[in-house]
Motif scaffolding. Structure first.
Motif, PDB file in Angstrom:
ATOM      1  N   MET A  91       1.067  -1.274   0.078  1.00  0.00           N
ATOM      2  CA  MET A  91       0.032   0.097   0.111  1.00  0.00           C
ATOM      3  C   MET A  91       0.773   0.940   0.019  1.00  0.00           C
ATOM      4  O   MET A  91       1.822   1.309   0.526  1.00  0.00           O
ATOM      5  CB  MET A  91      -0.855   0.112   1.442  1.00  0.00           C
ATOM      6  N   GLN A  95      -2.447   4.879   1.600  1.00  0.00           N
ATOM      7  CA  GLN A  95      -3.057   3.871   2.029  1.00  0.00           C
ATOM      8  C   GLN A  95      -2.766   3.528   3.360  1.00  0.00           C
ATOM      9  O   GLN A  95      -3.801   3.148   4.143  1.00  0.00           O
ATOM     10  CB  GLN A  95      -3.116   2.773   1.125  1.00  0.00           C
ATOM     11  N   THR A  99      -5.701   3.605   6.772  1.00  0.00           N
ATOM     12  CA  THR A  99      -6.042   2.287   7.075  1.00  0.00           C
ATOM     13  C   THR A  99      -7.376   2.372   7.894  1.00  0.00           C
ATOM     14  O   THR A  99      -8.237   1.857   7.735  1.00  0.00           O
ATOM     15  CB  THR A  99      -4.975   1.589   7.834  1.00  0.00           C
TER      16      THR A  99
END
Lengths: 384, 225
Positions: A91, A95, A99
């Motif tokens: 990620m 990202q 989370t």
């Protein structure tokens, strides 16, 4: 805010990892769980977000029993950071940081905005350049910062941190600690922070909860723990140099002499000698017409030939500020020729002097202040 | 003989093409189901407390690979006819190849999932991901390249084994080889062998590329494959 009540963890093989711990962490308190490895500090932390189940006792967050809450919701309401960081390599930074917000269903725009805000906060700027990077494109320190940003992701009121600065070099760690303290100043989270490093604990914590063999030995503010270790274990653990460690908790403003003996740079040597005699001191701070700090004179340099102070003075430019930690001030003093430290304000105006004598007097005063047995006892009571 | 082979290929393009397509169909169906079942089984046995089951499953899968393909075909024909299903041709061959393909896929799925850095899983769990979200958002994306490597292995291996399927009427490039043996026409055998090899090489290259594409950007260790 966080309350552990008679919490015990017994593993199936009979090991008691945590033994009847009762601990309260106030709202906005930075509580460091400290102790040697295997003392149960990490276990205690992980019981708060139920990564480890507890065997006996209760844990309350905001007055609610954590076992009455949905486990994933509970965890999403707390930031969680670990030593290994555990960034997701597939990620991007964005990202990773979002989370929890994404688990909570935040919109894309809001996630992006939050990422920018957080990266800025942890010193990864400009955020746009870091957002799209992958963890393997970051240095160790940058990863650690992303880890901190991620645990702040959804702006949880509580942070659980398990040696979050453990895996980096000492210099970067020092810097991250400073920055995190600055961040905490801004965001005022309730923090449970695990470390085995007494220096880190003293530096970071509002309070330290010292554990041994699963037992909470002492929960107190660092200064109190250093001044009044509860037993020989605490004393050993905080170290024989605990007086020195206590210095980093004090600021120059607490120990400086605010009416330092001084002389103007254009006064005569005669005047300087006279003033020294009169005040019974061995040195004078030298200032210019605007009260700016210039250096020092002592008896030895005043014996040299010259007219004015500026002809013989020792020019010395190392100075401290009001909020310099005393341990740093001490180190500057040890490194200076004169053994004193001039304290200046932002415009270099002399506002005080730290001498070895003023230092030791201040330290002694702080000890005897704490020595009041009733007060110390009462504080321990509230801590326990 | 080389000249004969060359001439044969030149004169029978359409026929060879059809056999190649048949061959590919068998491979696609067999390995498609091998991936489906292999990944499911791999995920299942990688669950907590299933280490012994995982060992057993992989042991069985490796035994499966040691069974000669002709014996397996024969065995499956017996079972299928007992069940009243078509016992020759496509079906038994696809089932056999699926079974052969399982091992590399189960093994790679299992290994990839169990070797995901525990810190990452702890971080995910600690932030409130459910076990399913951890599987779907963390473990599987990280396992994809390894699973794809297993698939690639299975496909290359099965392309060779599928040739033998022609013996029980499944068609494919094996047909050339068996006709060549039966009628002693060596150029047919060579043609079949060449195309099976070419197919393997092509599949290997293609799947290598797919493997790279399927690897999440952040964990690609080398440049464009």
């Amino acid at each position: 805010m966080i309350k552990l009540e008679d919490v015990t963890k017994i593993y199936p093989d009979g090991t008691k990892a945590v033994d009847d711990v009762t601990l309260e962490i106030e709202k906005g308190e930075f509580c460091v769980l400290l102790g040697p490895s295997g003392c149960g500090k990490t276990t205690s932390l992980k019981m708060i977000n139920r990564l480890i189940s507890l065997s006996q006792g209760k844990i309350y967050v905001d007055g609610r029993d954590v076992y009455q809450m949905d486990v994933n919701q509970l965890r999403r309401s707390m930031g969680y950071a670990i030593q290994e960081i555990g960034l997701f390599p597939h990620m991007t930074v964005e990202q990773n940081v979002t989370t929890v917000p994404r688990l909570l269903g935040w919109s894309k725009a809001r996630c992006r905005e939050r990422t920018a805000e957080l990266l800025d906060l942890v010193g990864l700027s400009p955020p746009e350049t870091f957002m799209r990077r992958f963890p393997n494109e970051l240095s160790g320190g940058q990863k650690q910062r992303v880890g901190v940003a991620r645990c702040l992701g959804a702006d949880p009121p509580i942070l659980l941190m398990d040696e979050p600065f453990g895996a980096i070099d000492p210099i970067t760690r020092e810097r991250l600690q400073d920055e995190f303290l600055r961040i905490q100043d801004e965001i005022r989270k309730t923090i449970a922070f695990v470390t085995h490093d007494i220096h880190e604990a003293v530096k970071m914590g509002d309070t330290i909860a010292l554990m041994r063999d699963g037992i909470l030995v002492q929960h107190a503010p660092p200064a109190e723990m250093l001044a009044h270790p509860k037993d020989s274990f605490v004393e050993d653990f905080v170290g024989s140099d605990r007086a020195l460690k206590a210095l980093q908790l004090m600021r120059v403003r607490d120990v400086m002499d605010e009416t330092p003996p001084k002389v103007r740079i254009d006064e005569s040597l005669e005047t300087a000698r006279g003033r020294m005699q009169e005040l019974g001191v061995n040195f004078l701070a030298v200032v210019n017409e605007d009260e700016r700090f210039e250096g020092w004179v002592n008896r030895r340099v005043l014996r040299r030939s010259g007219e004015q102070v500026k002809d013989v003075m020792m020019r010395y430019t190392v100075t401290g500020r009001r909020d310099t930690p005393v341990n740093e001030a001490l180190s500057l003093m040890l490194g200076s020729a004169i053994g004193n430290l001039g304290v200046v304000d932002r415009r270099d105006k002399l506002i005080g002097v730290v001498t070895f004598r003023s230092l030791s007097e201040a330290i002694q005063a702080s000890y005897s202040e704490d020595e009041d047995p009733d007060e110390a006892h009462a504080e321990r009571e509230t801590a326990a | 003989m080389l000249f004969e082979t060359w001439r044969y290929i030149g004169n029978n393009w359409a026929y060879i093409g059809r056999l190649t397509v048949e061959h590919l169909q068998i491979i696609a169906v067999a390995n498609g189901s091998a991936v489906f079942f292999g990944v499911l089984i791999g995920i299942f046995v990688s669950g907590r407390g299933r280490e012994r089951l995982a060992q057993l499953v992989m042991y069985l899968a490796s035994i499966m690979i040691t069974i000669p393909s002709l014996a397996l075909y024969g065995f499956l024909m017996g079972i299928l006819s007992a069940l009243g299903l078509r016992s020759i041709g496509f079906l038994p061959v696809v089932i056999a190849l699926t079974l052969y393909g399982l091992l590399p896929i189960i093994r790679n799925t299992y290994t990839a999932i169990t070797e995901v850095d525990p810190a990452m899983i702890e971080a995910g769990r600690g932030m409130g991901m459910s076990e399913l979200q951890i599987l779907w958002k963390v473990k599987l994306p990280l396992a994809v390249p390894v699973i794809m490597a297993g698939l690639r292995q299975a496909v290359v291996m099965n392309i060779g084994i599928a040739a033998i399927g022609a013996y029980i009427g499944a068609g494919g490039l094996g047909q050339l080889i068996f006709r060549g043996i039966a009628n002693w026409r060596p150029h047919l055998i060579v043609t079949g062998a060449i195309f099976v090899s070419l197919l393997s090489i092509a599949a290997d290259l293609l799947l290598g590329r797919v493997e790279w594409l399927a690897t999440p950007k952040g964990i690609r260790t080398r440049g464009r494959a």
